[in-house]
Design a protein around this motif. Structure first.
Motif, mmCIF file in Angstrom:
data_model
loop_
_atom_site.group_PDB
_atom_site.id
_atom_site.type_symbol
_atom_site.label_atom_id
_atom_site.label_comp_id
_atom_site.label_asym_id
_atom_site.label_seq_id
_atom_site.Cartn_x
_atom_site.Cartn_y
_atom_site.Cartn_z
ATOM 1 N N SER A 12 42.141 -67.947 3.657
ATOM 2 C CA SER A 12 43.256 -66.902 4.480
ATOM 3 C C SER A 12 43.847 -65.598 4.258
ATOM 4 O O SER A 12 43.687 -65.702 3.343
ATOM 5 C CB SER A 12 44.429 -68.591 4.416
ATOM 6 N N VAL A 13 43.590 -64.646 4.900
ATOM 7 C CA VAL A 13 44.085 -63.453 4.552
ATOM 8 C C VAL A 13 45.025 -63.136 4.921
ATOM 9 O O VAL A 13 45.753 -62.880 6.535
ATOM 10 C CB VAL A 13 42.885 -62.674 4.405
ATOM 11 N N GLN A 14 45.763 -61.943 4.477
ATOM 12 C CA GLN A 14 46.892 -60.969 5.470
ATOM 13 C C GLN A 14 46.378 -60.340 5.834
ATOM 14 O O GLN A 14 45.009 -59.419 5.944
ATOM 15 C CB GLN A 14 47.932 -61.138 4.623
ATOM 16 N N GLU A 15 46.622 -59.565 7.242
ATOM 17 C CA GLU A 15 46.172 -58.896 8.437
ATOM 18 C C GLU A 15 46.550 -57.484 7.915
ATOM 19 O O GLU A 15 47.053 -57.367 6.988
ATOM 20 C CB GLU A 15 47.586 -58.794 9.134
ATOM 21 N N GLY A 16 45.304 -56.895 7.688
ATOM 22 C CA GLY A 16 44.719 -55.877 7.039
ATOM 23 C C GLY A 16 44.082 -55.875 6.472
ATOM 24 O O GLY A 16 43.787 -55.218 5.541
ATOM 25 N N ASP A 17 44.213 -56.650 5.156
ATOM 26 C CA ASP A 17 43.386 -57.304 4.309
ATOM 27 C C ASP A 17 42.001 -57.150 4.502
ATOM 28 O O ASP A 17 41.781 -57.435 5.592
ATOM 29 C CB ASP A 17 43.864 -58.185 3.195
ATOM 30 N N SER A 18 41.101 -57.555 3.771
ATOM 31 C CA SER A 18 39.379 -57.862 3.881
ATOM 32 C C SER A 18 39.173 -59.291 3.465
ATOM 33 O O SER A 18 40.092 -59.697 2.971
ATOM 34 C CB SER A 18 38.566 -56.609 2.404
ATOM 35 N N ALA A 19 37.945 -59.671 4.085
ATOM 36 C CA ALA A 19 37.556 -61.219 3.817
ATOM 37 C C ALA A 19 36.253 -61.045 3.719
ATOM 38 O O ALA A 19 35.804 -59.728 4.562
ATOM 39 C CB ALA A 19 37.760 -61.667 4.901
#
Lengths: 111, 113
Positions: A12-19
């Motif tokens: 799970s990541v916040q929008e705008g972050d990298s995965a």
């Protein structure tokens, strides 16, 4: 035969972050590594692939890196968007043999 | 260019019956591979056809079979269905066998009652 391990199983990541999703393979003869994105109710869609004579490949917000010595490869998605939410699969293939898939990573991008 | 087409999209069968699934590859693609997808086992390779010949086979019992026609369309057949055969069956096509990208259809969802 080939064995492909994929981690993590959920991300799970916040929008705008990298995965980042990582895979390891066992067969040193493997020379083709595709990544697929599967959305609910759909078949896997090829998003990027890399061959063993290349260390890195990039396509807009998506990049894949390959370390042949360590036998691992990774998918990097930058500036994640809600539409990136899906299950991602890595795979490996030695020559003309069949694709062997990892177990998948469920990516959730939180707006 | 049309993608890989699989029919039917959904199928419900009972134990002991048999089923035939169909796959039409992307125009010009001569290699067709079949995969079984389940939550527990993930994507598992069934078999691959190229120019009407089975070139590669996964570790599935003989109840699973397939064929490819001269127009590259492919069918797979499962006989004496078991509850454990419930899965999404995916077909993928590529230009040829050697390191060409495989493109998947949306699959046939098979449910065994």
């Amino acid at each position: 035969g080939e064995n492909v391990e994929q981690h993590p199983s959920t991300l799970s990541v916040q929008e705008g972050d990298s995965a980042v999703i990582k895979c390891t393979y066992s067969d040193s003869a493997s020379n083709y590594f595709p990544w697929y994105k599967q959305e609910l109710g759909k078949g896997p869609q090829l998003i990027i692939d890399i061959r063993s004579n290349v260390g890195e490949k990039k396509d807009q917000r998506i990049a894949v890196t390959l370390n042949k010595t360590a036998k691992h490869f990774s998918l990097h998605i930058t500036e994640t968007q809600p539409e990136d939410s899906a299950v991602y699969f890595c795979a490996a293939r030695a020559g003309s043999y069949q694709l062997t898939f990892g177990k998948g990573t469920k990516l959730s991008v939180i707006p | 260019k049309a993608g890989v087409t699989q029919t039917p999209r959904y199928l419900i069968k009972t134990r002991g019956q048999q089923v035939t699934l169909s796959c039409s590859p992307i125009s010009g693609h001569r290699s067709v591979s079949w995969y079984q997808q389940t939550p527990g086992q993930g994507l598992q390779f069934l078999f691959e056809y190229f120019s009407e010949t089975q070139r590669n086979k996964g570790n599935f019992p003989g109840r699973f079979s397939g064929r490819q026609f001269s127009n590259s369309r492919s069918e797979m057949n499962v006989s004496t269905l078991e509850l454990g055969d419930s899965a999404l069956y995916l077909c993928a096509s590529s230009l040829d066998r050697a390191n060409q990208p495989q493109h998947f259809g949306d699959g046939t969802r098979l449910s065994i009652l």
